[in-house]
Design an enzyme around this catalytic site. Structure first.
Site, PDB file in Angstrom:
ATOM      1  N   THR A  46      -6.774   4.363   8.434  1.00 26.93           N
ATOM      2  CA  THR A  46      -5.575   3.629   8.846  1.00 26.93           C
ATOM      3  C   THR A  46      -4.595   3.502   7.686  1.00 26.93           C
ATOM      4  O   THR A  46      -4.971   3.058   6.589  1.00 26.93           O
ATOM      5  CB  THR A  46      -5.987   2.216   9.312  1.00 26.93           C
ATOM      6  OG1 THR A  46      -6.973   2.337  10.323  1.00 26.93           O
ATOM      7  CG2 THR A  46      -4.789   1.450   9.823  1.00 26.93           C
ATOM      8  N   GLU A  47      -3.351   3.912   7.924  1.00 20.09           N
ATOM      9  CA  GLU A  47      -2.264   3.789   6.931  1.00 20.09           C
ATOM     10  C   GLU A  47      -2.618   4.448   5.595  1.00 20.09           C
ATOM     11  O   GLU A  47      -2.153   4.019   4.543  1.00 20.09           O
ATOM     12  CB  GLU A  47      -1.918   2.309   6.711  1.00 20.09           C
ATOM     13  CG  GLU A  47      -1.677   1.503   7.983  1.00 20.09           C
ATOM     14  CD  GLU A  47      -0.399   1.904   8.704  1.00 20.09           C
ATOM     15  OE1 GLU A  47       0.409   2.618   8.096  1.00 20.09           O
ATOM     16  OE2 GLU A  47      -0.217   1.519   9.878  1.00 20.09           O
ATOM     17  N   LEU A  48      -3.499   5.450   5.636  1.00 16.65           N
ATOM     18  CA  LEU A  48      -3.962   6.175   4.435  1.00 16.65           C
ATOM     19  C   LEU A  48      -4.646   5.246   3.428  1.00 16.65           C
ATOM     20  O   LEU A  48      -4.651   5.526   2.220  1.00 16.65           O
ATOM     21  CB  LEU A  48      -2.807   6.910   3.750  1.00 16.65           C
ATOM     22  CG  LEU A  48      -2.207   8.108   4.508  1.00 16.65           C
ATOM     23  CD1 LEU A  48      -1.171   8.819   3.629  1.00 16.65           C
ATOM     24  CD2 LEU A  48      -3.266   9.105   4.946  1.00 16.65           C
TER      25      LEU A  48
END
Length: 489
Positions: free
Chosen positions: A106-108
């Protein structure tokens, strides 16, 4: 969902399919789709699912693993994180027909510990941010490896080139506006030739939603592959192909989690103030309880409550990336987002506790089939007695079963014991009023007899018999009738 499907997913998927048909295996792309998005496609936009299936069938597209609800579970619970990744992977296989083999959190979001968890799950490659404060003098245009488990290869986002398309493309105040494919390819051609790979990671909503069609984003994307293939030495690869082709040049040490959000590239977009921390900790304090319930609706809601957007809406950062936060936020203020989330969480918590109480009752009161038969027979017998007292007839469905001779001896004995216990319980709980009434009647009868004797003596002695008060007093038979009436009541 329909709005973003019409503006982004459907036209962009068609564009990508056209490019694949034009360039064949020379053009490659990759997608990371959360389980929550897939759930919504199933419900509201099945035509989007169809378009992703067509892309998967070309062999030029890689679909990645991520958490099911695009959650922050990797920061809080290893078990929940693994469950969500497995759930999303299964969903991608079911709906798109592709088994993911590369991971994108998630979100890197990434750290050494998160990378170790991902490696333990069997993944060979993972995407994350090329954060400046982590890389220092090093370039993001190489392959790196996890510092704890070097078997996990890391592909880092080139945030400058990615954000030129994702955030600055339509910004007329940007010195490089308008961005053309010639300019973009000239930039990548000026990168040090020893650098091996350029990773362009961006929200898919960049095409049509964040950058509207009127900005020319679709025309830019349609022309880019041809320009790269004709005017540069670069090729298009999927993440797993890039990880196989290149070797890591160094370990990447990331002791604290990074992300691709804002200038800080940290977690402050989701966990940067007290509102966010309280909501986040309160939510995951329910983790042990949710593990104990077997309720599909509660499990589903638990997943959706973990979506990182809930905490993003509570962000109070309105500085360098304020416009970005405002664009994605449906609430007027972060406080509205917090209050709404906590109300929903409170309702969820009540439902969860109620379900646990139900499960606890049934698990702690086990009854064998034999015990239940005995109890049912006993209750039927008692019900028959009550109906007979009332003067009615027992209906067929509640008549006691069978003749005694048909009952097994063992069950008969148990039934007798149960009846005795039941009778004993009833006797214990039966009110003692009748005893008191009989005593009272007996005393009144004695009093009545004594008065008669006194009156008789008075008559014999010529004294006038007592009247008035004595006539108002009930006789013994009247007292009995009154007592019976009280009993009936």
């Amino acid at each position: 969902m329909r709005k973003v499907a019409e503006k982004c997913y459907l036209p962009t998927n068609k564009l990508m399919l056209d490019l694949i048909n034009e360039f064949g295996f020379k053009f490659k792309i990759s997608y990371s789709i959360s389980g929550t998005a897939l759930d919504q496609f199933e419900l509201y936009a099945p035509d989007v699912l169809d378009s992703f299936q067509k892309l998967a069938q070309t062999g030029c597209v890689e679909f990645l693993s991520e958490t099911h609800s695009h959650s922050l579970s990797s920061l809080k619970s290893r078990d929940e994180f693994i469950r969500q990744v497995e759930s999303q992977t299964k969903k991608v296989e079911e709906l798109i027909g592709y088994k993911p083999k590369t991971f994108r959190n998630t979100e890197l979001i990434y750290s050494d510990q998160i990378g170790e968890m991902v490696a333990d799950m069997g993944y060979k490659a993972m995407l994350t941010e090329g954060a400046k404060h982590i890389l220092g003098w090093k370039s993001s245009n190489y392959l790196y490896a996890n510092a704890i488990n070097p078997k996990l290869k890391l592909l880092l986002k080139n945030f400058r080139l990615s954000d030129d398309i994702a955030f600055r493309f339509s910004n007329r105040d940007w010195s490089e506006w308008p961005l053309t494919t010639e300019k973009f390819v000239w930039w990548i051609n000026n990168i040090d030739p020893n650098e091996e790979i350029i990773n362009l990671f961006m929200d898919y909503e960049t095409f049509g939603e964040h950058q509207w069609a009127e900005t020319g984003i679709f025309d830019f994307m349609r022309a880019l592959p041809g320009r790269v293939l004709s005017d540069s030495k670069f090729e298009f690869l999927t993440p797993s192909e890039a990880a196989e082709k290149h070797q890591p040049i160094a370990l990447l040490h990331v002791p604290y989690p990074i992300s691709w959000a804002d200038e800080e590239r940290d977690l402050t977009a989701w966990l940067g103030n007290e509102l966010q921390d309280e909501a986040f900790n309160h939510l995951y304090s329910l983790g042990e309880k949710i593990d104990k319930v077997d309720d599909p609706e509660l499990k589903r809601d638990w997943l959706y409550l973990q979506t990182s957007d809930h905490f993003y809406y509570m962000c109070t950062k309105w500085f360098s990336d304020g416009d970005v936060h405002k664009y994605f936020n449906p609430y007027d203020t972060p406080y509205d987002a917090f209050i709404n989330f906590m109300n929903v969480l409170s309702d969820f918590s009540i439902r969860l506790k109620s379900r646990l109480l139900e499960q606890s009752y049934f698990s702690k009161n086990p009854h064998s089939a034999e015990e239940l038969d005995i109890l049912m027979q006993l209750y039927k017998t008692k019900l028959l007695e009550l109906v007979k007292i009332k003067g009615g007839e027992l209906q067929n469905e509640i008549k006691p079963e069978a003749k005694e001779s048909a009952e097994p001896k063992q069950q008969k004995e148990k039934l007798k014991v149960a009846k005795k216990k039941s009778t004993a319980k009833i006797a214990k709980t039966k009110p003692e009023t009748p005893k008191v009434s009989k005593t009272t009647v007996a005393k009144k009868e004695e009093k009545s007899t004594t008065k008669k004797e006194v009156d008789s003596k008075k008559q014999k002695t010529g004294t006038k018999p007592s009247a008035g008060k004595d006539k108002a007093k009930p006789t013994a038979s009247k007292v009995k009738a009154t007592t019976k009436a009280k009993k009936t009541k």
